[in-house]
Design a protein around this motif. Structure first.
Motif, PDB file in Angstrom:
ATOM      1  N   GLU A  22       0.819  -1.212   0.000  1.00 31.41           N
ATOM      2  CA  GLU A  22       0.000   0.000   0.000  1.00 31.41           C
ATOM      3  C   GLU A  22       0.853   1.263   0.000  1.00 31.41           C
ATOM      4  O   GLU A  22       0.387   2.326  -0.389  1.00 31.41           O
ATOM      5  N   ASN A  23       2.111   1.137   0.420  1.00 37.25           N
ATOM      6  CA  ASN A  23       3.040   2.268   0.400  1.00 37.25           C
ATOM      7  C   ASN A  23       3.785   2.378  -0.929  1.00 37.25           C
ATOM      8  O   ASN A  23       4.537   3.326  -1.134  1.00 37.25           O
ATOM      9  N   ASN A  24       3.581   1.430  -1.814  1.00 36.70           N
ATOM     10  CA  ASN A  24       4.222   1.444  -3.124  1.00 36.70           C
ATOM     11  C   ASN A  24       3.487   2.446  -4.013  1.00 36.70           C
ATOM     12  O   ASN A  24       2.261   2.513  -3.999  1.00 36.70           O
ATOM     13  N   GLU A  25       4.244   3.177  -4.800  1.00 39.09           N
ATOM     14  CA  GLU A  25       3.661   4.188  -5.683  1.00 39.09           C
ATOM     15  C   GLU A  25       2.624   3.601  -6.652  1.00 39.09           C
ATOM     16  O   GLU A  25       1.656   4.256  -7.023  1.00 39.09           O
ATOM     17  N   GLY A  26       2.822   2.358  -7.057  1.00 40.85           N
ATOM     18  CA  GLY A  26       1.904   1.725  -7.998  1.00 40.85           C
ATOM     19  C   GLY A  26       0.545   1.392  -7.398  1.00 40.85           C
ATOM     20  O   GLY A  26      -0.412   1.141  -8.131  1.00 40.85           O
ATOM     21  N   TRP A  27       0.443   1.391  -6.063  1.00 39.83           N
ATOM     22  CA  TRP A  27      -0.810   1.015  -5.407  1.00 39.83           C
ATOM     23  C   TRP A  27      -1.967   1.928  -5.806  1.00 39.83           C
ATOM     24  O   TRP A  27      -3.126   1.521  -5.787  1.00 39.83           O
ATOM     25  N   LYS A  28      -1.653   3.150  -6.221  1.00 42.07           N
ATOM     26  CA  LYS A  28      -2.725   4.082  -6.640  1.00 42.07           C
ATOM     27  C   LYS A  28      -3.514   3.540  -7.832  1.00 42.07           C
ATOM     28  O   LYS A  28      -4.652   3.928  -8.058  1.00 42.07           O
ATOM     29  N   ASN A  29      -2.921   2.613  -8.579  1.00 44.04           N
ATOM     30  CA  ASN A  29      -3.593   2.015  -9.735  1.00 44.04           C
ATOM     31  C   ASN A  29      -4.207   0.657  -9.424  1.00 44.04           C
ATOM     32  O   ASN A  29      -4.695  -0.017 -10.326  1.00 44.04           O
ATOM     33  N   VAL A  30      -4.158   0.251  -8.170  1.00 48.98           N
ATOM     34  CA  VAL A  30      -4.637  -1.073  -7.771  1.00 48.98           C
ATOM     35  C   VAL A  30      -6.057  -0.998  -7.240  1.00 48.98           C
ATOM     36  O   VAL A  30      -6.411  -0.100  -6.476  1.00 48.98           O
ATOM     37  N   LYS A  31      -6.842  -1.965  -7.656  1.00 48.34           N
ATOM     38  CA  LYS A  31      -8.152  -2.183  -7.047  1.00 48.34           C
ATOM     39  C   LYS A  31      -8.065  -3.558  -6.396  1.00 48.34           C
ATOM     40  O   LYS A  31      -8.039  -4.584  -7.094  1.00 48.34           O
ATOM     41  N   TYR A  32      -7.975  -3.565  -5.077  1.00 48.40           N
ATOM     42  CA  TYR A  32      -7.841  -4.816  -4.340  1.00 48.40           C
ATOM     43  C   TYR A  32      -9.222  -5.303  -3.926  1.00 48.40           C
ATOM     44  O   TYR A  32      -9.967  -4.597  -3.254  1.00 48.40           O
ATOM     45  N   LEU A  33      -9.562  -6.525  -4.321  1.00 51.97           N
ATOM     46  CA  LEU A  33     -10.900  -7.070  -4.069  1.00 51.97           C
ATOM     47  C   LEU A  33     -10.947  -8.116  -2.970  1.00 51.97           C
ATOM     48  O   LEU A  33     -12.033  -8.543  -2.581  1.00 51.97           O
ATOM     49  N   GLY A  34      -9.781  -8.574  -2.497  1.00 53.01           N
ATOM     50  CA  GLY A  34      -9.773  -9.648  -1.506  1.00 53.01           C
ATOM     51  C   GLY A  34     -10.175 -10.959  -2.140  1.00 53.01           C
ATOM     52  O   GLY A  34     -10.122 -11.132  -3.364  1.00 53.01           O
ATOM     53  N   HIS A  35     -10.591 -11.883  -1.307  1.00 51.84           N
ATOM     54  CA  HIS A  35     -11.049 -13.191  -1.799  1.00 51.84           C
ATOM     55  C   HIS A  35     -12.392 -12.994  -2.499  1.00 51.84           C
ATOM     56  O   HIS A  35     -13.279 -12.344  -1.975  1.00 51.84           O
ATOM     57  N   VAL A  36     -12.521 -13.557  -3.710  1.00 56.80           N
ATOM     58  CA  VAL A  36     -13.745 -13.366  -4.482  1.00 56.80           C
ATOM     59  C   VAL A  36     -14.339 -14.716  -4.900  1.00 56.80           C
ATOM     60  O   VAL A  36     -13.649 -15.726  -4.943  1.00 56.80           O
ATOM     61  N   SER A  37     -15.608 -14.693  -5.235  1.00 59.42           N
ATOM     62  CA  SER A  37     -16.326 -15.899  -5.679  1.00 59.42           C
ATOM     63  C   SER A  37     -15.942 -16.245  -7.112  1.00 59.42           C
ATOM     64  O   SER A  37     -15.386 -15.422  -7.845  1.00 59.42           O
ATOM     65  N   ARG A  38     -16.298 -17.449  -7.539  1.00 59.18           N
ATOM     66  CA  ARG A  38     -16.051 -17.866  -8.929  1.00 59.18           C
ATOM     67  C   ARG A  38     -16.801 -16.940  -9.902  1.00 59.18           C
ATOM     68  O   ARG A  38     -16.305 -16.629 -10.970  1.00 59.18           O
TER      69      ARG A  38
END
Length: 185
Positions: A48-64
């Motif tokens: 989350e401290n990485n500069e690239g994180w601004k482009n990340v959408k983290y969804l966690g564990h997801v269903s099929r």
């Protein structure tokens, strides 16, 4: 409808190349979808401290169902695993899942993986430790939509005709047969 989006779906830990993938999108307009669980949990805090994180959408564990939605809207699937012995000598199911969904793949340049990607022309192989190569491969696929579509079609065709459990089942049963015959002789 494909979006300006790359995805990685699976376990999120350092040897899976997640740091390099996140870093590779820092100077781009690429949205990076990450779906899965972090291990260790502190690894997420570091990213989350990485500069690239601004482009990340983290969804966690997801269903099929959600995985299918991610694959439908993504333009490229990422599988840039580190060159550990267990990964270099493996065939990642993730790569074949991306192929089955018709996604161009950016994959580690391990010999067996590279052979598959090159023979089927379904993606680009990169040095998984080289952030610039990962970024350039993602950008190439996103900027060359016709070639990306062709890669996706090629991957899907290769999956249907060669890289699936129905085909592999026959090979496995033949191998078991040969073992049984050896034991009886």
């Amino acid at each position: 409808k494909k979006e300006n989006q790359a995805c990685y779906i699976g376990g999120l830990f350092p040897t899976r190349g997640i740091t390099e993938i996140v870093e590779s999108v820092k100077n781009t307009k690429v949205n990076l979808i990450l779906a899965g669980n972090f291990s260790p949990v502190s690894f997420r805090n570091k990213l989350e401290n990485n500069e690239g994180w601004k482009n990340v959408k983290y969804l966690g564990h997801v269903s099929r169902v959600k995985i299918m939605e991610i694959l439908k809207t993504s333009s490229v699937g990422l599988v840039a695993l580190h060159p550990t012995k267990s990964y270099v000598d493996s065939l990642p199911i993730k790569m074949f899942e991306y192929m089955s969904a018709g996604l161009p793949v950016v994959a580690s340049d391990f010999p067996e993986w590279k052979k598959i990607i090159t023979e089927t022309d379904c993606g680009i192989c990169v040095d998984p430790m080289n952030i610039d190569q990962i970024s350039e491969a993602i950008q190439y696929i996103l900027q060359n939509k016709e070639k990306a579509k062709e890669m996706g079609v090629n991957g899907k065709k290769a999956f249907r005709n060669k890289y699936n459990w129905k085909v592999e089942e026959k090979k496995l049963l033949k191998f078991y047969d040969s073992l049984i015959k050896l034991n009886w002789n």
